[in-house]
Write a protein that holds these residues in place. Structure first.
Motif, short mmCIF file in Angstrom:
data_model
loop_
_atom_site.label_atom_id
_atom_site.label_comp_id
_atom_site.label_asym_id
_atom_site.label_seq_id
_atom_site.Cartn_x
_atom_site.Cartn_y
_atom_site.Cartn_z
N UNK A 28 3.71 25.49 -7.20
CA UNK A 28 4.73 24.95 -6.31
C UNK A 28 4.06 24.14 -5.21
N UNK A 29 4.65 23.01 -4.88
CA UNK A 29 4.12 22.19 -3.79
C UNK A 29 5.09 21.08 -3.48
N UNK A 30 4.65 20.15 -2.63
CA UNK A 30 5.49 19.00 -2.35
C UNK A 30 4.65 17.78 -2.01
N UNK B 175 0.84 -1.20 0.00
CA UNK B 175 0.00 0.00 0.00
C UNK B 175 0.87 1.25 0.00
N UNK B 176 0.19 2.39 -0.24
CA UNK B 176 0.87 3.67 -0.28
C UNK B 176 0.09 4.69 0.52
N UNK B 177 0.80 5.70 1.00
CA UNK B 177 0.22 6.85 1.67
C UNK B 177 0.94 8.08 1.15
N UNK B 178 0.19 9.08 0.70
CA UNK B 178 0.76 10.34 0.23
C UNK B 178 0.15 11.50 0.98
N UNK B 179 0.97 12.48 1.32
CA UNK B 179 0.53 13.78 1.79
C UNK B 179 1.00 14.78 0.75
N UNK B 180 0.05 15.45 0.10
CA UNK B 180 0.34 16.39 -0.98
C UNK B 180 -0.03 17.78 -0.50
N UNK B 181 0.91 18.72 -0.58
CA UNK B 181 0.69 20.08 -0.09
C UNK B 181 1.07 21.08 -1.18
N UNK B 182 0.19 22.07 -1.41
CA UNK B 182 0.53 23.10 -2.40
C UNK B 182 1.02 24.36 -1.70
N UNK C 195 9.73 4.95 4.04
CA UNK C 195 9.40 6.36 3.84
C UNK C 195 9.80 6.82 2.45
N UNK C 196 8.97 7.67 1.87
CA UNK C 196 9.25 8.30 0.59
C UNK C 196 9.72 9.72 0.92
N UNK C 197 10.89 10.11 0.46
CA UNK C 197 11.41 11.43 0.83
C UNK C 197 10.50 12.55 0.35
N UNK C 198 10.48 13.64 1.09
CA UNK C 198 9.75 14.83 0.65
C UNK C 198 10.36 15.28 -0.67
N UNK C 199 9.52 15.49 -1.66
CA UNK C 199 10.04 16.00 -2.93
C UNK C 199 9.18 17.15 -3.41
N UNK C 200 9.83 18.07 -4.10
CA UNK C 200 9.19 19.31 -4.55
C UNK C 200 8.56 19.11 -5.93
N UNK C 201 7.42 19.72 -6.11
CA UNK C 201 6.77 19.85 -7.41
C UNK C 201 6.82 21.33 -7.73
N UNK C 202 7.50 21.71 -8.81
CA UNK C 202 7.68 23.13 -9.11
C UNK C 202 7.65 23.37 -10.61
N UNK C 203 6.88 24.37 -10.99
CA UNK C 203 6.90 24.83 -12.36
C UNK C 203 8.31 25.38 -12.62
N UNK C 204 8.90 25.08 -13.77
CA UNK C 204 10.26 25.58 -14.04
C UNK C 204 10.36 27.10 -13.86
N UNK C 205 11.46 27.52 -13.28
CA UNK C 205 11.79 28.92 -13.05
C UNK C 205 10.90 29.64 -12.04
N UNK D 183 -3.69 20.91 1.72
CA UNK D 183 -3.10 19.57 1.64
C UNK D 183 -4.19 18.53 1.46
N UNK D 184 -3.78 17.41 0.89
CA UNK D 184 -4.68 16.28 0.72
C UNK D 184 -3.87 15.00 0.92
N UNK D 185 -4.57 13.94 1.25
CA UNK D 185 -3.91 12.65 1.41
C UNK D 185 -4.49 11.66 0.40
N UNK D 186 -3.64 10.76 -0.01
CA UNK D 186 -4.04 9.68 -0.91
C UNK D 186 -3.54 8.39 -0.29
N UNK D 187 -4.45 7.44 -0.12
CA UNK D 187 -4.05 6.13 0.39
C UNK D 187 -4.66 5.06 -0.51
N UNK D 188 -4.07 3.90 -0.49
CA UNK D 188 -4.64 2.83 -1.27
C UNK D 188 -3.71 1.65 -1.39
N UNK D 189 -4.27 0.60 -1.96
CA UNK D 189 -3.48 -0.61 -2.17
C UNK D 189 -2.52 -0.40 -3.33
N UNK D 190 -1.31 -0.87 -3.15
CA UNK D 190 -0.32 -0.88 -4.22
C UNK D 190 -0.09 0.46 -4.87
#
Length: 130
Positions: A97-99, A52-59, A117-127, A64-71
């Motif tokens: 921008x978010x992570x 399973x997976x668990x995500x915390x997504x923050x803009x 654990x999945x490391x915190x990673x950034x989501x960013x529009x270029x520049x 923020x929102x969470x996503x959980x589920x099998x596989x």
């Protein structure tokens, strides 16, 4: 690709590469689309199964929102010793921008449950940070 992160827990390594998908994003509607490609490498002595997976997504707005589920992507893959499993997915943010961060739950051959654990990673529009 705009971001590389790697974390290793219990001899399981998780690496992430992200990308901004300009063709699918609609800035006027605050819709920013990102893809991410994750590679899970098993450096342990046992085969593991990603259950399973668990995500915390923050803009950047603080939403923020969470996503959980099998596989992942409809699969619960077995990853043998010295093998990797790679998949791609995506998310939509209301800001340029978010992570993301989270974890996988896995089971070893010996039926031990481990959290990777999945490391915190950034989501960013270029520049966006220039």
């Amino acid at each position: 690709m705009s971001n590389d992160k790697v974390a290793s827990v219990a001899d399981i390594q998780v690496s992430v590469v992200t990308d901004y998908i300009a063709q699918q994003s609609i800035e006027a509607e605050q819709q920013f689309v990102f893809s991410y490609t994750i590679t899970v490498t098993n450096n342990s002595a046992e085969t593991v199964q990603l259950l399973s997976r668990y995500w915390l997504i923050t803009d950047a707005n603080g939403d923020s929102s969470t996503v959980t589920g099998e596989g992942v992507i409809g699969q619960q893959p077995f990853i043998k010793t010295d093998q990797s499993f790679t998949y791609s997915s995506g998310c939509v943010l209301k800001s340029p921008l978010g992570n993301m961060q989270g974890h996988y739950q896995m089971r070893t051959d010996s039926a031990e449950l481990i959290q990777v654990d999945i490391p915190v990673f950034r989501l960013a529009k270029p520049n966006i940070l220039n």
